[in-house]
Design a protein around this motif. Structure first.
Motif, short mmCIF file in Angstrom:
data_model
loop_
_atom_site.label_atom_id
_atom_site.label_comp_id
_atom_site.label_asym_id
_atom_site.label_seq_id
_atom_site.Cartn_x
_atom_site.Cartn_y
_atom_site.Cartn_z
N SER A 1 -7.58 5.23 -0.63
CA SER A 1 -7.12 6.26 0.30
C SER A 1 -6.32 5.39 1.56
O SER A 1 -5.34 5.98 2.03
N LEU A 2 -7.02 4.28 1.91
CA LEU A 2 -6.31 3.50 2.79
C LEU A 2 -4.62 2.93 2.24
O LEU A 2 -3.81 3.09 3.10
N ILE A 3 -4.90 2.60 1.11
CA ILE A 3 -3.60 2.15 0.62
C ILE A 3 -2.48 3.03 0.35
O ILE A 3 -1.56 3.00 0.88
N ARG A 4 -2.99 4.56 -0.12
CA ARG A 4 -1.99 5.62 -0.18
C ARG A 4 -1.74 5.93 1.26
O ARG A 4 -0.49 6.11 1.27
N LEU A 5 -2.37 6.01 2.38
CA LEU A 5 -1.93 6.48 3.35
C LEU A 5 -1.15 5.54 4.45
O LEU A 5 -0.46 5.88 5.15
N THR A 6 -1.17 4.39 3.96
CA THR A 6 -0.73 3.08 4.64
C THR A 6 0.45 2.50 3.80
O THR A 6 1.28 1.72 4.72
N ARG A 7 0.69 2.70 2.51
CA ARG A 7 1.55 2.06 1.83
C ARG A 7 2.20 3.04 0.85
O ARG A 7 2.38 2.56 -0.19
N THR A 8 2.74 4.06 1.37
CA THR A 8 3.50 5.04 0.47
C THR A 8 5.01 4.62 0.32
O THR A 8 5.55 3.98 1.33
N PRO A 9 5.68 4.77 -0.82
CA PRO A 9 5.01 5.34 -2.04
C PRO A 9 4.40 4.09 -2.73
O PRO A 9 4.89 2.91 -2.58
N ILE A 10 3.41 4.46 -3.52
CA ILE A 10 2.75 3.44 -4.25
C ILE A 10 3.53 3.29 -5.42
O ILE A 10 4.02 4.43 -6.32
N GLY A 11 3.84 2.23 -5.92
CA GLY A 11 4.22 2.07 -6.98
C GLY A 11 4.20 0.77 -7.87
O GLY A 11 2.97 0.15 -7.47
N ASP A 12 4.91 0.21 -8.40
CA ASP A 12 4.57 -1.27 -9.42
C ASP A 12 4.57 -2.24 -8.36
O ASP A 12 4.13 -3.24 -8.50
N ASP A 13 5.43 -2.12 -7.08
CA ASP A 13 5.38 -3.33 -6.44
C ASP A 13 4.45 -3.14 -5.23
O ASP A 13 4.56 -3.65 -4.04
N ILE A 14 2.99 -2.73 -5.51
CA ILE A 14 2.17 -2.48 -4.28
C ILE A 14 1.77 -3.74 -3.74
O ILE A 14 1.92 -5.06 -4.60
N ASP A 15 1.45 -4.13 -2.56
CA ASP A 15 1.31 -5.46 -2.19
C ASP A 15 -0.18 -5.81 -2.35
O ASP A 15 -1.05 -5.37 -1.79
N LYS A 16 -0.16 -6.73 -3.20
CA LYS A 16 -1.42 -7.20 -3.88
C LYS A 16 -2.26 -7.82 -2.59
O LYS A 16 -3.49 -7.97 -2.64
N GLU A 17 -1.61 -8.78 -1.88
CA GLU A 17 -2.43 -9.20 -0.75
C GLU A 17 -3.00 -8.37 0.25
O GLU A 17 -4.25 -8.34 0.67
N TYR A 18 -2.36 -7.04 0.42
CA TYR A 18 -2.93 -6.07 1.17
C TYR A 18 -4.15 -5.53 0.29
O TYR A 18 -5.35 -5.34 1.09
N VAL A 19 -4.11 -5.33 -0.60
CA VAL A 19 -5.24 -4.65 -1.52
C VAL A 19 -6.42 -5.97 -1.55
O VAL A 19 -7.64 -5.49 -1.10
N LYS A 20 -6.29 -7.20 -1.49
CA LYS A 20 -7.25 -8.07 -1.50
C LYS A 20 -7.88 -8.21 -0.33
O LYS A 20 -9.07 -8.32 -0.03
#
Length: 189
Positions: free
Chosen positions: A32-51
């Motif tokens: 939910s945090l990723i969706r609401l702060t990093r839209t649109p979610i696609g193949d280029d998702i910020d992996k460092e942010y997720v980590k």
């Protein structure tokens, strides 16, 4: 060595299910945090942010979600020419309020989970089939307290339902809010 007294197997099952469901709740909050702060979610998702999010404790992730929900404004989801423009403000106000409500409920659920996980369990003397005794010694700076209470299986069932419901609702609400942010970006493009 004393003989080990076993709990009713339902207690082992429910406590295990609460742990697994709580991991699902934690994942729902993270995504939910990723969706609401990093839209649109696609193949280029910020992996460092997720980590970085994954390294945070549950409490810290939950605090981020609550803070984010507090800062969301209905105007964030409005744009010129959006469908049902007259009904959108009330609809999004309700979604944001529900997200806040579920985030608050999650804090109480975490407290309950921690109580369960960090307790010693034994069968109740009054009804060993349907009630278990939870025992915990808490040592604080100036006092030591002993907490013990009886926990009916129904209480564990209710906590399990609440954890599952909150995971599902936080996931649903963030999807709904994220999809509108994507829609808004596409309309402005």
């Amino acid at each position: 060595m004393s003989e080990k007294i076993e709990l009713n197997p339902e207690y082992y099952d429910r406590l295990g299910r609460i742990l697994v469901a709580f991991q699902d709740l934690e994942q729902s909050i993270t995504f939910s945090l990723i969706r609401l702060t990093r839209t649109p979610i696609g193949d280029d998702i910020d992996k460092e942010y997720v980590k970085a999010l994954s390294e945070l404790s549950f409490r810290s992730r939950l605090k981020l979600l609550r803070n984010l929900a507090e800062k969301l404004k209905v105007s964030d989801f409005m744009y010129s020419g959006c469908p049902h423009e007259d009904r959108r403000p009330d609809f999004f106000r309700e979604l944001i309020n529900r997200l806040k409500k579920h985030a608050i409920e999650c804090q109480a659920l975490e407290d309950k989970r921690n109580q369960y996980i960090h307790s010693v369990w034994s069968p109740s003397e009054s009804d060993a089939d349907r009630i278990a005794r939870r025992f915990k010694i808490r040592v604080q700076s100036k006092k030591t307290s002993v907490v013990h209470d009886e926990v009916p299986i129904e209480e564990l069932n209710e906590v399990l339902r609440n954890v599952e419901n909150n995971a599902e609702m936080i996931d649903f609400l963030s999807h709904a809010l994220c999809s509108v942010q994507v829609e808004k970006r596409e309309s402005n493009a």
